[in-house]
Design a protein around this motif. Sequence first.
Motif, PDB file in Angstrom:
ATOM      1  N   VAL A  50       5.453  -6.871  32.528  1.00  0.00           N
ATOM      2  CA  VAL A  50       4.459  -5.987  33.246  1.00  0.00           C
ATOM      3  C   VAL A  50       3.008  -6.007  32.573  1.00  0.00           C
ATOM      4  O   VAL A  50       1.958  -5.989  33.309  1.00  0.00           O
ATOM      5  N   GLU A  91       6.390  -1.871  37.256  1.00  0.00           N
ATOM      6  CA  GLU A  91       5.420  -0.989  36.561  1.00  0.00           C
ATOM      7  C   GLU A  91       5.785   0.270  36.626  1.00  0.00           C
ATOM      8  O   GLU A  91       6.695   0.659  37.637  1.00  0.00           O
ATOM      9  N   ARG A 105       0.076  -6.782  35.044  1.00  0.00           N
ATOM     10  CA  ARG A 105      -1.040  -5.704  35.208  1.00  0.00           C
ATOM     11  C   ARG A 105      -2.143  -6.067  34.983  1.00  0.00           C
ATOM     12  O   ARG A 105      -3.386  -6.000  35.945  1.00  0.00           O
TER      13      ARG A 105
END
Length: 865
Positions: free
Chosen positions: A111, A156, A115
């Motif tokens: 993640v 996420e 991100r």
Amino acid sequence: MRLLGPVELWAGERQLPIGEPRQRAVLAALACEAGRVVTAETLIDRVWGETAPARARHALQSHLTRVRGALRRGGGDPLIRRSGGYLLDLPADRVDLLRFRALAEGADGNVDRLREAVGLWRGEPLAGLAGEWAASMRAVWDSERLLAVVAWAEVEDPAALIGPLGAIVQEQPLVEPVAVALMRALHAIGRTADALGQYDALRRRLAEDLGTDPAPATQAAYATILTSNQAAATGPLEPVPAQLPADVAGFAGRADALAQLDKVPSLAVIAGPAGVGKTALAIHWAHRAAARFPDGRLYVDLRGFGPGGTAMDPGEAVRGFLGALGVPARRIPAETGAQSALLRSRLANRRLVLVIDNARDSDQVRPLLPGAGSCMVLVTSRNQLTGLVAADGAQPLRLDVLSHGEAQELLERRLGADRIAADPVAGDAIIGLCARLPLALTLAAAHAVMQPELGLAELADGLAGWSTPAGDTPDTDLRAVFSWSYEALTPAAARLFRQLGVHPGPDFSAAAAGALSGSAEDLAELVRSSLLTQHAPGRYLFHDLMRAYAEGLGAGPAAADRLLDHYLGTAFAGAMLLAPTRAAPLLPIEAAAGEPLADQDAAMRWFAVERAVLLALAARSGGDRPWQLAWALDTFLYRQGPWHDLVTVWEAALSTVDDGPARAYAYARLARACTLLDRAAEADRHYRLALDHYDRAGDRDGQSGVHHEMAILHERQGDLRAALAHAEQALELSDHGSANTLNTIGFYRAQLGDFAGALELCERALALYEQSGDADNRAAVWDSLGFIRHGLGEYDAAVDCYRTALGLYREIGDRYWVADTLVHLGDTHRACGRDAQAAAVWREALGIYEELGHANAAEVRSRLS
């Protein structure tokens, strides 16, 4: 260096001036290839395109001089002149595009990486730069961004997704995977009503802007959200499939047909000509009657009237329904009759609606029919399917074109009642010119929606001037609609449309279109014109009638050859990534390079996406191509488990190849697939045919390989002594001493209690594999050694062996053998009293088996109970 937004040059926290747009374009063209030489010709093409001035090289030198000055203000001189071009010597992490790609491609669900990758975007890439190159790069990079966004959304925190995904949906409201991600995020934080509202908004936009419906994956996500609360409350023991496509936007008329379907007890056949709205009627009725069928909605397109060779085999459709009903792939019987029987058992006493779309004939449908009367089946076909009516009690419903009033209602729903009322004469003319055919009217309305300034009278005039005159049959009028849309294309897009007619479907990638010389802009134009649908980022499909029309325009054999070379070249490269030590194919593959595949994971993903295309190509191509495609698909299909497809491709290979060694190899691989499907008699017959060919050719290594596979066949049947005899015969025939066979003999001897003899053989095999670097087979030997050490009571040594095998299996991504080795490791932990460690590795194995749908999951559960 920033490209994912306005082109900017930074030194630390300080932004440096670059200059006018041409200089920014030069710097961008170099930066996106940082670390690689870019030729002067390429730079000129990227900066000026077809408008390059006569002294383009001189102008380029001037811009390069200014770019070098800007770079020097940041410290250093990274612009290097090389033979044939220029190189921007910057680390990849200094260019936001390249850093984005590195983060996204290596994320593997991380993640933080995803991100950061998504956060690098600052708006429209290359903002402020004009020209064809900048436009095409924006399209390509934006597709990459959307893939990364969708991957990020899967891992996420849903609460953190709402704002970013909402902004992207506002920018690109027709990109369905992002809209789906937003729907799921809203649902996850309890805003289910907003999630469903997002879907409704998306469906309206698609209908209004493109005249299409959401893709099946989008509809499935919507159905899942709709049913999740009910599923959570009742905790059903069996899944409730929701495969039905979304209801048809702008559905009009058909009141009598709907009333007829309401009265049908269990089976209806909706027949009629192409484009008359059979599928729309079936789907609309199924949605309208959904409350009657609480146990689920199944849907399949049998592709009965697609291009040659792509009609779906009934067995594939049955297996798809069984999978949707929760049956793991490895529990599905091998024989079609047994599969149908299992499907009838699963449907018994359940209330489902089955929409079986685009059927060719009754025989294609019959294996899918439930045995009980509690389900409703809707079949659509261009044929009457009198066999189902006569033998299975189907109620026939013949669908004709719309009435004038229904056609007017369709136009009003697509274009607005006010627009039709403003010029009713033109509306009537459009209805007449489209012969009241729903698909023709929908396409004409889509054209008007895309050009709101176009008056209805102008639209009618355009329809009246079709190059293919309107005739007295729906098929003629439909070709005219297609002709009108086709003739409005730019020459490049029209050429691509013709060439795509050679593609077998069911869908294709932007890269495949590129192999036919199509650009991103050409594809976008075809989507805007409703001639193609982009149903996922970078994936496109035809309506089946549109595909037939494109095929009829004639692209020539060269286009088909380029397409086949693209797929075969990529498949060959992918096969070698999956099994680097595999011997070269007996029929050499000489094809285009195809798509670049970075590693084994990329190869597995590509094969998974293109599997249906490759199977269709194997079925329709000639010469050596089916054999070569089967060879290239073999490792992927073996590892993934669709072993029925292995049978299909090797049978296709046998139908075209006469060469002795290649034919023997095909028999052996076909037998191996039958072994995996527990079709022992067929496997034995094919193995013996392979042995006969190898014997007549004097090929001892070929005979050795067949005996080794026959050993595995007998092992699966529980006859270890016959298995050992075949393995030993394989070793005698091998001129080189096969490490694989040594390991197999050692493993069988260990199972028969001869651990000392087994150890010596497996250690010899390991020594041979250590020289070759074959990770796959080294893992198998280490697993055998673990079994032997366990049998000798050397538990710590067995654990070490199993852990080595696990590391190698994980390295090559073979999840089944990871789970199998974990089970063995757990057995060793249990044998020496480490119960907690045994339970931990068994739980991990169980998770993998459950994801694979493998029958071994039950055995692992028994260990954990």
